[in-house]
Design a protein around this motif. Sequence first.
Motif, PDB file in Angstrom:
ATOM      1  N   ASP A   1      32.386  39.056  49.478  1.00 21.90           N
ATOM      2  CA  ASP A   1      32.437  37.718  48.877  1.00 21.90           C
ATOM      3  C   ASP A   1      31.072  37.201  48.401  1.00 21.90           C
ATOM      4  O   ASP A   1      30.946  36.048  48.004  1.00 21.90           O
ATOM      5  CB  ASP A   1      33.052  36.728  49.860  1.00 21.90           C
ATOM      6  CG  ASP A   1      32.279  36.653  51.177  1.00 21.90           C
ATOM      7  OD1 ASP A   1      31.397  37.497  51.411  1.00 21.90           O
ATOM      8  OD2 ASP A   1      32.565  35.744  51.969  1.00 21.90           O
TER       9      ASP A   1
ATOM     10  N   PRO B   1      28.333  36.376  45.847  1.00 23.82           N
ATOM     11  CA  PRO B   1      28.267  36.258  44.386  1.00 23.82           C
ATOM     12  C   PRO B   1      27.304  37.316  43.821  1.00 23.82           C
ATOM     13  O   PRO B   1      26.218  37.531  44.360  1.00 23.82           O
ATOM     14  CB  PRO B   1      27.716  34.854  44.163  1.00 23.82           C
ATOM     15  CG  PRO B   1      28.042  34.110  45.426  1.00 23.82           C
ATOM     16  CD  PRO B   1      27.966  35.141  46.520  1.00 23.82           C
ATOM     17  N   LEU B   2      27.725  37.973  42.755  1.00 21.09           N
ATOM     18  CA  LEU B   2      26.897  39.022  42.166  1.00 21.09           C
ATOM     19  C   LEU B   2      25.790  38.446  41.288  1.00 21.09           C
ATOM     20  O   LEU B   2      24.760  39.071  41.101  1.00 21.09           O
ATOM     21  CB  LEU B   2      27.762  39.988  41.350  1.00 21.09           C
ATOM     22  CG  LEU B   2      28.820  40.739  42.150  1.00 21.09           C
ATOM     23  CD1 LEU B   2      29.649  41.630  41.221  1.00 21.09           C
ATOM     24  CD2 LEU B   2      28.178  41.570  43.253  1.00 21.09           C
TER      25      LEU B   2
ATOM     26  N   GLU C   1      22.455  32.891  42.750  1.00 26.42           N
ATOM     27  CA  GLU C   1      21.864  32.860  44.087  1.00 26.42           C
ATOM     28  C   GLU C   1      22.325  34.007  44.987  1.00 26.42           C
ATOM     29  O   GLU C   1      21.770  34.223  46.041  1.00 26.42           O
ATOM     30  CB  GLU C   1      22.177  31.526  44.767  1.00 26.42           C
ATOM     31  CG  GLU C   1      21.527  30.328  44.114  1.00 26.42           C
ATOM     32  CD  GLU C   1      20.010  30.402  44.180  1.00 26.42           C
ATOM     33  OE1 GLU C   1      19.452  30.742  45.245  1.00 26.42           O
ATOM     34  OE2 GLU C   1      19.375  30.100  43.155  1.00 26.42           O
ATOM     35  N   GLY C   2      23.354  34.716  44.588  1.00 27.01           N
ATOM     36  CA  GLY C   2      23.858  35.825  45.392  1.00 27.01           C
ATOM     37  C   GLY C   2      22.961  37.046  45.248  1.00 27.01           C
ATOM     38  O   GLY C   2      21.798  37.043  45.646  1.00 27.01           O
TER      39      GLY C   2
ATOM     40  N   GLN D   1      35.290  36.561  34.985  1.00 28.53           N
ATOM     41  CA  GLN D   1      35.791  36.153  36.297  1.00 28.53           C
ATOM     42  C   GLN D   1      35.939  37.344  37.237  1.00 28.53           C
ATOM     43  O   GLN D   1      35.858  37.186  38.445  1.00 28.53           O
ATOM     44  CB  GLN D   1      37.113  35.403  36.164  1.00 28.53           C
ATOM     45  CG  GLN D   1      38.289  36.279  35.789  1.00 28.53           C
ATOM     46  CD  GLN D   1      39.554  35.492  35.549  1.00 28.53           C
ATOM     47  OE1 GLN D   1      39.557  34.271  35.610  1.00 28.53           O
ATOM     48  NE2 GLN D   1      40.632  36.180  35.269  1.00 28.53           N
TER      49      GLN D   1
ATOM     50  N   THR E   1      32.716  38.333  39.547  1.00 28.48           N
ATOM     51  CA  THR E   1      32.213  37.302  40.442  1.00 28.48           C
ATOM     52  C   THR E   1      31.669  37.887  41.735  1.00 28.48           C
ATOM     53  O   THR E   1      30.554  37.583  42.149  1.00 28.48           O
ATOM     54  CB  THR E   1      33.323  36.286  40.767  1.00 28.48           C
ATOM     55  OG1 THR E   1      33.864  35.795  39.538  1.00 28.48           O
ATOM     56  CG2 THR E   1      32.780  35.119  41.566  1.00 28.48           C
ATOM     57  N   THR E   2      32.452  38.749  42.381  1.00 28.57           N
ATOM     58  CA  THR E   2      32.084  39.366  43.660  1.00 28.57           C
ATOM     59  C   THR E   2      32.584  40.803  43.693  1.00 28.57           C
ATOM     60  O   THR E   2      33.345  41.226  42.814  1.00 28.57           O
ATOM     61  CB  THR E   2      32.726  38.610  44.849  1.00 28.57           C
ATOM     62  OG1 THR E   2      34.153  38.780  44.765  1.00 28.57           O
ATOM     63  CG2 THR E   2      32.378  37.136  44.868  1.00 28.57           C
TER      64      THR E   2
ATOM     65  N   THR F   1      36.395  40.645  43.873  1.00 29.90           N
ATOM     66  CA  THR F   1      37.098  40.421  42.612  1.00 29.90           C
ATOM     67  C   THR F   1      37.041  41.655  41.728  1.00 29.90           C
ATOM     68  O   THR F   1      38.005  41.959  41.022  1.00 29.90           O
ATOM     69  CB  THR F   1      36.556  39.187  41.849  1.00 29.90           C
ATOM     70  OG1 THR F   1      35.168  39.359  41.569  1.00 29.90           O
ATOM     71  CG2 THR F   1      36.784  37.907  42.635  1.00 29.90           C
TER      72      THR F   1
END
Length: 89
Positions: free
Chosen positions: A29, A31-32, A35-36, A68, A71-72, A75
């Motif tokens: 989970d 974020p790619l 801030e991830g 979309q 996202t991660t 996903t």
Amino acid sequence: MNALQQDIAQLIIDTLNLEDVAVDDIPPDLPLFGEGLGLDSVDALELALALQKRYDIRIASDSKDARQHFTTVATLAAFVQAQQGACAS
């Protein structure tokens, strides 16, 4: 993290030459972008090409829907599974 998610995390590391990053450092989970993991648009293009080659799927580069899916890791894994299912039909 399931096997596909681990494989995608490793693909991200290998494709983008993230030398100081391990699979365990990329939770499903996280974020790619931003801030991830901090990927950018060039990274996304390289990753899209690698995913297409590895999993024999198509990713429409001009599609806003494609964003979309990036996202991660979770996903991305869901997208790969959906694409592989659609190809098998």
